[in-house]
Enzyme design. Structure first.
Site, short mmCIF file in Angstrom:
data_model
loop_
_atom_site.label_atom_id
_atom_site.label_comp_id
_atom_site.label_asym_id
_atom_site.label_seq_id
_atom_site.Cartn_x
_atom_site.Cartn_y
_atom_site.Cartn_z
N LEU A 152 -37.42 -11.15 85.14
CA LEU A 152 -36.32 -12.14 83.63
C LEU A 152 -36.13 -10.31 83.07
CD1 LEU A 152 -36.26 -15.08 82.37
CD2 LEU A 152 -35.18 -14.99 83.78
N ASP A 153 -35.16 -9.89 82.30
CA ASP A 153 -34.56 -8.87 81.61
C ASP A 153 -35.84 -9.37 80.19
OD1 ASP A 153 -33.02 -7.92 83.45
OD2 ASP A 153 -31.55 -8.43 82.04
N LYS A 154 -35.67 -7.63 80.14
CA LYS A 154 -37.69 -7.78 78.93
C LYS A 154 -36.68 -8.42 77.80
CE LYS A 154 -38.87 -4.66 75.52
NZ LYS A 154 -38.34 -3.95 74.76
#
Length: 342
Positions: A152-154
């Site tokens: 998952l993106d930051k």
């Protein structure tokens, strides 16, 4: 074929396995025979062990994965103890949804990078997992590290599953590659997008590749990798003028490309609210929001995306597992503020 753990500690601190080749497996390749009967070790791990001289057939070391075994051959696999991972364990709090000897499922908060990389050498999810799991990590590919099978993106929140051993890693990798086409895997996201799609549900089927000019971005491009996202409109929100200004979409992935939902929704003309990378040209839309909506969006300060649903088959037991995560507080505030303007 029979596999027996000899309960012997090898010279490298690991363990030894004995395999006796059955009649119907004579003349088969060594690597294929071992892969079929040692599911706890990945194919790449077995190949590395063979090449390293850790596999013996009839007491003679064999370094050729294509070596053909014979009926009655005794194979000894010297499996070294997993070495410590390069990233160091760090005491970082985790919201753990599920954990056993094979997998761990966490609800990732905003701001947490998944894997150490340039600019993020520490303070990542991997650092946290190494510290939390400790000796329960039997190792992925011979290294005591968690098996990251998706990211998952930051600043995307929500559910993630991580493998704790080779067998779980292989199973999860296969399930994520299939993306529910033939198995039970499901990944669902809640996305707050600008505008409202012209149909209540639909599918975005558009290939994704690296952006031709901005290398840190992805883009819909002819010849890119297949990418399919399904969406359903859950809720629409009106702006100050009473006209639709935003919507809440439930998105389901049929493929897993980098930034897939962010790129696909932007391609559809409905980028994520708060997405400074793919929705920067929609910043002026904030002027159509109520004061409460504007304040909630400013406070959000990230793309409005949450991985709320994860379903998969347990890699060891085959049990169907299902988890759902409610919207985190910052997205709940945004939802309430947008709805209040109606």
């Amino acid at each position: 074929m029979q596999q027996v753990d000899l309960n012997q500690v090898s010279s490298n601190g690991g363990r030894k396995l004995e395999v006796i080749v059955a009649g119907d497996e004579g003349s088969a390749r060594l690597d294929r025979v071992l892969a079929q009967h040692t599911p706890e070790l990945s194919r790449s791990r077995l190949k590395a062990l063979i090449l390293a001289g850790s596999v013996a057939v009839k007491d003679a070391v064999v370094r050729d994965p294509a070596y053909h075994v014979a009926k009655g051959d005794t194979i000894i696999i010297d499996v070294p103890e997993a070495v410590p991972a390069e990233p160091k364990g760090e005491d970082i709090a985790l919201d753990i949804v599920f954990e056993d000897d094979d997998i761990i499922v966490i609800d990732k908060p905003r701001g947490l990078v998944v894997h150490p990389a340039a600019g993020h050498a520490s303070g990542t999810l991997v650092n946290a997992l190494i510290a939390h799991c400790g000796s329960s990590l039997s190792g992925i590919g011979g290294v005591k590290r968690p098996g990251i099978v998706h990211r998952l993106d930051k600043d995307t929140t929500g559910l993630m599953v991580i493998a704790k051993n080779d067998q779980a890693h292989q199973s999860l990798t296969a399930q994520f590659a299939d993306h529910g086409r033939t198995g039970p895997m499901e990944r669902g996201y809640m996305a707050f997008a600008w505008g409202v799609p012209n149909r209540p549900h639909g599918t975005i089927d558009a290939p994704i590749d690296r952006h031709p000019h901005a290398r840190e971005k992805m883009a819909v491009r002819q010849g890119g990798r297949e990418a399919i996202t399904h969406f359903d409109v859950q809720q629409s929100f009106a702006g100050r003028d009473g006209k639709p200004v935003a919507s809440l979409l439930a998105c389901r992935l049929e493929t897993g490309r980098t930034h897939q939902i962010r790129v696909h929704l932007a391609h559809l003309g409905h980028p994520l609210m708060g997405d400074s990378v793919y929705g920067a040209h929609f910043k002026t839309k904030a002027g159509q929001l109520s004061p409460e909506g504007k304040h909630a969006l400013t406070a959000l300060d990230r793309q409005a995306l949450h991985a709320y649903l994860l379903a998969l088959e347990h890699p060891r037991t085959g049990e169907l597992l299902h988890w759902e995560s409610p919207l985190p507080e910052d997205l709940l505030l945004l939802q309430r503020a947008l709805a209040a303007a109606v």
